[in-house]
Scaffold this motif. Structure first.
Motif, mmCIF file in Angstrom:
data_model
loop_
_atom_site.group_PDB
_atom_site.id
_atom_site.type_symbol
_atom_site.label_atom_id
_atom_site.label_comp_id
_atom_site.label_asym_id
_atom_site.label_seq_id
_atom_site.Cartn_x
_atom_site.Cartn_y
_atom_site.Cartn_z
ATOM 1 N N TYR A 138 27.645 -5.676 80.517
ATOM 2 C CA TYR A 138 26.633 -4.904 81.247
ATOM 3 C C TYR A 138 25.340 -4.706 80.465
ATOM 4 O O TYR A 138 24.412 -4.054 80.959
ATOM 5 C CB TYR A 138 27.222 -3.539 81.638
ATOM 6 N N ALA A 139 25.275 -5.274 79.272
ATOM 7 C CA ALA A 139 24.071 -5.134 78.445
ATOM 8 C C ALA A 139 22.898 -5.874 79.079
ATOM 9 O O ALA A 139 23.065 -6.895 79.759
ATOM 10 C CB ALA A 139 24.336 -5.673 77.044
ATOM 11 N N GLY A 142 19.414 -2.498 82.041
ATOM 12 C CA GLY A 142 18.760 -1.209 82.221
ATOM 13 C C GLY A 142 19.703 -0.034 82.295
ATOM 14 O O GLY A 142 19.331 1.032 82.799
ATOM 15 N N LEU A 143 20.907 -0.194 81.795
ATOM 16 C CA LEU A 143 21.919 0.859 81.827
ATOM 17 C C LEU A 143 21.998 1.583 80.489
ATOM 18 O O LEU A 143 21.885 0.963 79.434
ATOM 19 C CB LEU A 143 23.291 0.256 82.154
ATOM 20 N N THR A 144 22.221 2.879 80.534
ATOM 21 C CA THR A 144 22.463 3.629 79.309
ATOM 22 C C THR A 144 23.904 3.393 78.852
ATOM 23 O O THR A 144 24.754 2.912 79.616
ATOM 24 C CB THR A 144 22.248 5.127 79.533
ATOM 25 N N GLU A 145 24.191 3.769 77.602
ATOM 26 C CA GLU A 145 25.561 3.645 77.106
ATOM 27 C C GLU A 145 26.520 4.491 77.945
ATOM 28 O O GLU A 145 27.660 4.086 78.207
ATOM 29 C CB GLU A 145 25.629 4.061 75.642
ATOM 30 N N GLU A 146 26.050 5.651 78.363
ATOM 31 C CA GLU A 146 26.886 6.517 79.198
ATOM 32 C C GLU A 146 27.179 5.872 80.545
ATOM 33 O O GLU A 146 28.307 5.936 81.054
ATOM 34 C CB GLU A 146 26.183 7.859 79.403
ATOM 35 N N GLN A 147 26.175 5.246 81.148
ATOM 36 C CA GLN A 147 26.373 4.581 82.437
ATOM 37 C C GLN A 147 27.320 3.396 82.302
ATOM 38 O O GLN A 147 28.199 3.186 83.160
ATOM 39 C CB GLN A 147 25.021 4.134 83.001
ATOM 40 N N ARG A 150 30.818 4.616 82.015
ATOM 41 C CA ARG A 150 31.309 5.071 83.319
ATOM 42 C C ARG A 150 31.781 3.902 84.175
ATOM 43 O O ARG A 150 32.829 3.968 84.831
ATOM 44 C CB ARG A 150 30.185 5.825 84.016
ATOM 45 N N THR A 210 14.971 -3.306 87.834
ATOM 46 C CA THR A 210 16.151 -2.857 87.104
ATOM 47 C C THR A 210 17.168 -3.983 87.106
ATOM 48 O O THR A 210 16.885 -5.088 87.588
ATOM 49 C CB THR A 210 16.728 -1.562 87.715
ATOM 50 N N SER A 217 21.758 2.535 87.417
ATOM 51 C CA SER A 217 20.547 2.555 86.595
ATOM 52 C C SER A 217 19.350 3.169 87.304
ATOM 53 O O SER A 217 18.506 3.806 86.665
ATOM 54 C CB SER A 217 20.197 1.130 86.143
ATOM 55 N N ARG A 218 19.237 2.991 88.620
ATOM 56 C CA ARG A 218 18.105 3.511 89.383
ATOM 57 C C ARG A 218 18.564 4.050 90.740
ATOM 58 O O ARG A 218 18.109 3.597 91.791
ATOM 59 C CB ARG A 218 17.070 2.406 89.603
#
Length: 240
Positions: A138-139, A142-147, A150, A210, A217-218
């Motif tokens: 998933y890298a 535009g995703l955070t580590e938390e997202q 999840r 995104t 992410s959005r």
């Protein structure tokens, strides 16, 4: 009021829309996120491609939904595109979110560069399922580590037959009012399998800056696009 029917892509369930649903409901619409057979809380239910099409059609018909905006993300564009042609005048619009689109007689994997050989081998090696993937997959989207955490925590192996069984279109796609949401971090143009989309007045394209999982992410921006598309009755603003 319209009724949004939301279907997430491979390995995901209705939970994937949790950040999108509140904004749609706050606008006064009905919102119905679906989990397809064999996934998430429905894990263990046998499923093929036709099962997933029937899941969507049944959800619309059993709930007696009308003015349906049917949203298919990623893999789910394949069953959503087929279901859209089967629900008749209940359909208001179908929205493909960075999705594959069905081609009559073709499967999800058949349009891949190797004809789906690698995915099919992976399915065969994992008891008939497309296995879940690690966080690294998933890298760059535009995703955070938390997202990402999840998604990884909620994802389940995907029923392999849904990826290898061919699509059967009840209506040509160019007869359906449709929107393609292109997520630009996943590529500046749709992939080869999507590039031949209908370009007539019933179809339009919207770009979103995104990655491939915009419901994470959005979510606000994606919800706003869906609300705009629900109001759309005119000609395409930008061809696919």
């Amino acid at each position: 009021m319209v009724n949004f029917v939301l279907v997430a892509g491979a390995r995901l369930g209705a939970w994937a829309w949790d950040d999108v649903v509140p904004r749609l409901r706050a606008a006064g619409h009905g919102v119905h996120p679906l989990t397809l057979s064999g996934l998430a809380e429905r894990r263990g239910v046998p499923a093929g491609q036709r099962t997933h099409v029937r899941d969507i059609v049944d959800a619309v018909e059993w709930r007696e939904l009308r003015d349906v905006v049917l949203v298919g993300h990623s893999y789910a564009g394949i069953p959503a595109g087929q279901a859209a042609g089967r629900i008749g005048d209940r359909l208001r619009r179908v929205v493909f979110v960075d999705a594959e689109v069905p081609s009559d007689g073709a499967s999800f994997v058949s349009v891949w560069p190797d004809g789906g050989a690698a995915v099919t081998a992976e399915i065969d090696g994992h008891g008939g399922f497309w296995p879940a993937v690690p966080a690294a997959h998933y890298a760059g989207h535009g995703l955070t580590e938390e997202q990402i955490a999840r998604i990884v925590a909620g994802a389940t192996p995907h029923p392999g037959a849904t990826l290898t069984e061919p699509a059967v279109l009840a209506r040509p796609l160019d007869e359906l009012p449709a929107t393609y949401v292109l997520c630009r971090l996943a590529g500046d143009e749709p992939g080869d399998a999507v590039r031949g989309l209908p370009t007539g007045p019933l179809w339009r394209r919207v770009d979103l800056d995104t990655g491939h999982w915009p419901m994470f992410s959005r979510p606000r921006e994606l919800a706003d696009i869906l609300l705009d598309e629900a109001r759309l009755n005119g000609p395409a603003a930008r061809p696919c």
